[in-house]
Design a protein around this motif. Structure first.
Motif, short mmCIF file in Angstrom:
data_model
loop_
_atom_site.label_atom_id
_atom_site.label_comp_id
_atom_site.label_asym_id
_atom_site.label_seq_id
_atom_site.Cartn_x
_atom_site.Cartn_y
_atom_site.Cartn_z
N GLY A 162 0.83 -1.21 0.00
CA GLY A 162 0.00 0.00 0.00
C GLY A 162 0.86 1.26 0.00
O GLY A 162 1.99 1.25 0.50
N TYR A 163 0.30 2.32 -0.55
CA TYR A 163 1.00 3.61 -0.56
C TYR A 163 -0.02 4.73 -0.37
O TYR A 163 -0.92 4.88 -1.19
CB TYR A 163 1.76 3.81 -1.87
N VAL A 164 0.15 5.50 0.70
CA VAL A 164 -0.72 6.65 0.95
C VAL A 164 -0.05 7.89 0.36
O VAL A 164 0.96 8.36 0.87
CB VAL A 164 -0.98 6.87 2.45
N GLY A 165 -0.60 8.38 -0.75
CA GLY A 165 -0.06 9.57 -1.38
C GLY A 165 -0.56 10.83 -0.70
O GLY A 165 -1.64 10.83 -0.09
N ALA A 166 0.20 11.90 -0.80
CA ALA A 166 -0.20 13.18 -0.19
C ALA A 166 -1.11 13.92 -1.17
O ALA A 166 -2.34 13.85 -1.06
CB ALA A 166 1.03 14.01 0.15
N TYR A 167 -0.53 14.63 -2.11
CA TYR A 167 -1.28 15.32 -3.16
C TYR A 167 -0.83 14.77 -4.51
O TYR A 167 0.33 14.40 -4.67
CB TYR A 167 -1.01 16.83 -3.12
N PRO A 168 -1.73 14.75 -5.50
CA PRO A 168 -1.37 14.21 -6.82
C PRO A 168 -0.57 15.20 -7.66
O PRO A 168 -1.02 15.68 -8.70
CB PRO A 168 -2.73 13.90 -7.45
N ILE A 169 0.63 15.52 -7.20
CA ILE A 169 1.53 16.42 -7.92
C ILE A 169 2.72 15.60 -8.39
O ILE A 169 2.97 14.50 -7.88
CB ILE A 169 1.97 17.60 -7.03
N PRO A 170 3.48 16.09 -9.37
CA PRO A 170 4.55 15.27 -9.95
C PRO A 170 5.51 14.65 -8.96
O PRO A 170 5.88 13.48 -9.11
CB PRO A 170 5.26 16.28 -10.87
N GLU A 171 5.96 15.39 -7.93
CA GLU A 171 6.96 14.83 -7.03
C GLU A 171 6.43 13.61 -6.28
O GLU A 171 7.18 12.69 -5.96
CB GLU A 171 7.45 15.87 -6.03
N VAL A 172 5.13 13.59 -5.99
CA VAL A 172 4.53 12.44 -5.31
C VAL A 172 4.32 11.31 -6.31
O VAL A 172 4.60 10.13 -6.02
CB VAL A 172 3.21 12.82 -4.62
N ILE A 173 3.84 11.67 -7.49
CA ILE A 173 3.57 10.66 -8.52
C ILE A 173 4.85 9.95 -8.93
O ILE A 173 4.89 8.71 -9.01
CB ILE A 173 2.90 11.32 -9.75
N TYR A 174 5.92 10.70 -9.19
CA TYR A 174 7.14 10.02 -9.64
C TYR A 174 7.79 9.20 -8.52
O TYR A 174 8.46 8.21 -8.78
CB TYR A 174 8.13 10.96 -10.31
N THR A 175 7.56 9.59 -7.26
CA THR A 175 8.09 8.79 -6.16
C THR A 175 7.33 7.48 -6.04
O THR A 175 7.93 6.41 -5.81
CB THR A 175 8.03 9.57 -4.84
N ILE A 176 6.00 7.52 -6.19
CA ILE A 176 5.20 6.29 -6.17
C ILE A 176 5.61 5.38 -7.32
O ILE A 176 5.75 4.16 -7.16
CB ILE A 176 3.69 6.62 -6.24
N ASN A 177 5.82 5.97 -8.49
CA ASN A 177 6.25 5.17 -9.65
C ASN A 177 7.62 4.54 -9.42
O ASN A 177 7.84 3.37 -9.73
CB ASN A 177 6.30 6.06 -10.90
N ALA A 178 8.54 5.32 -8.87
CA ALA A 178 9.88 4.79 -8.60
C ALA A 178 9.81 3.66 -7.57
O ALA A 178 10.49 2.63 -7.71
CB ALA A 178 10.79 5.91 -8.10
N PHE A 179 9.00 3.87 -6.55
CA PHE A 179 8.80 2.86 -5.51
C PHE A 179 8.29 1.56 -6.15
O PHE A 179 8.79 0.46 -5.84
CB PHE A 179 7.78 3.39 -4.49
#
Length: 371
Positions: free
Chosen positions: A167-184
């Motif tokens: 599971g991954y709880v994202g903060a806001y759907p902005i690029p820095e969060v999106i690319y970190t989830i993708n990298a993860f």
């Protein structure tokens, strides 16, 4: 005749004097240069704008550690404004600071437009904005390559999961969060192709109640590893209550769930802040976009939790060194999006600009990106 001799002697004396003065000029110039070089340069007045408070234990906490290093290094007392909402209030605060300071660091993505607007009005003030993409003659941006430690955290998650549900709880759907989830996700799939990363959004940076609820919604679905992007430790604490591996963000959160803590991406702003202030003092500061990674020491991984198996630690450390040495890139092809479309071809690497504007999920992520 005496008058002529007197005139000749007078002329000769003047010539000797002039030569003497000329020969002494280099020595005088050298002395003046030496005196000038010992004059102390003016230390600028520095201010920071925070989205939260240092007590969050995450994002703002790390920025404040950097600010403290600036104060210690230059013997100053910087100005801090905490809990500034992103929006009109931010612009008002930044403008008030611009009237009294020489350098202003604004430390949240949502401060980008307010910072840019104020920068236009105060051309003699240096503005530095964290994680944004807008620059001006007197405004630069800076951020860490969070996707690098994000990938490494994913490697650990992929090794630790037993049921392949992460599971991954994202903060806001902005690029820095999106690319970190993708990298993860890419990191996890590199060691376990069968994993799936389920994402929910808290739409918060620091709201322990909301972040706990978001975490529980994933825990109820049976995830056995849970990562969280927010500043509070609420998510890893909720995971600990279920005996589930947990990862936080931005700062070492081991103490909040010592028995189930894995690791997480961390930030080290201090040396960079010192470098920026020194460049302003030296007159060498230039606008631009700075992206520091593992090699530069701006990003890293927190120490592993006490119960993380040694083989997992060893593998992550090995991958970390490969990233530092440039042996591979996180976003190198082939990479597909959720629908199976090839976004990065084999043998190619995603450019920095495309990483920083990422608005799509990689294959293996279960979730949507709100518009």
């Amino acid at each position: 005749m005496k008058k002529v001799l007197f005139f000749v002697c007078l002329v000769m004396m003047l010539m000797v004097t002039a030569c003497s003065q000329e020969s002494s000029t280099p020595s005088d110039y050298s002395n003046k240069t030496e005196i000038k070089s010992t004059v102390k340069k003016k230390v600028p007045r520095v201010a920071f704008v925070y989205i939260g408070v240092p007590g969050d234990g995450g994002w703002t906490y790390e920025h404040d550690k950097g600010r403290q290093l600036v104060d210690k290094t230059f013997g100053i007392k910087s100005t801090v404004v905490e809990n500034v909402p992103e929006g009109p209030d931010a612009e008002r605060v930044i403008e008030e600071l611009a009237q009294k300071n020489d350098i202003i660091f604004t430390t949240s993505f949502g401060y980008m437009d307010p910072t840019y607007n104020v920068a236009q009005k105060y051309p003699n003030v240096i503005f530095m904005h964290a994680t944004g993409y807008k620059t001006a003659k007197n405004m630069g941006t800076y951020q860490g390559k969070g996707y690098q430690p994000g990938y490494l955290a994913g490697v650990a998650a992929g090794k630790l999961t037993k049921n392949n549900k992460i599971g991954y709880v994202g903060a806001y759907p902005i690029p820095e969060v999106i690319y970190t989830i993708n990298a993860f996700t890419l990191g996890a799939k590199s060691v376990n192709p069968n994993i799936e990363v389920s994402v929910v959004w808290s739409n918060t940076w620091y709201d322990p109640t909301a972040e706990r609820q978001a975490a529980i919604s994933l825990l109820d679905k049976g995830v056995d590893v849970l990562a969280n992007y927010q500043d509070s430790p609420a998510g890893i604490q909720a995971a600990a209550e279920r005996g589930v591996w947990g990862m936080g963000n931005d700062s070492d959160m081991n103490k909040y769930a010592p028995n189930t803590y894995v690791t997480n991406p961390t930030l080290n702003w201090g040396p960079y802040y010192v470098k920026v202030v020194q460049s302003v003092i030296d007159g060498t500061w230039k606008s631009g976009a700075y992206h520091g990674g593992l090699k530069e020491g701006l990003v890293d991984l927190a120490p592993f939790g006490k119960n993380v198996p040694q083989d997992v630690k060893d593998l992550v450390e090995e991958k970390k060194q490969e990233l530092i040495d440039g042996k591979f890139e996180v976003f190198q092809g082939p990479i597909q999006n959720q629908s199976g479309k090839v976004m990065v071809k084999e043998g190619e690497k995603l450019s920095e600009d495309k990483i920083l504007s990422m608005d799509w999920f990689v294959k293996g992520v279960n979730g949507t990106i709100p518009k």
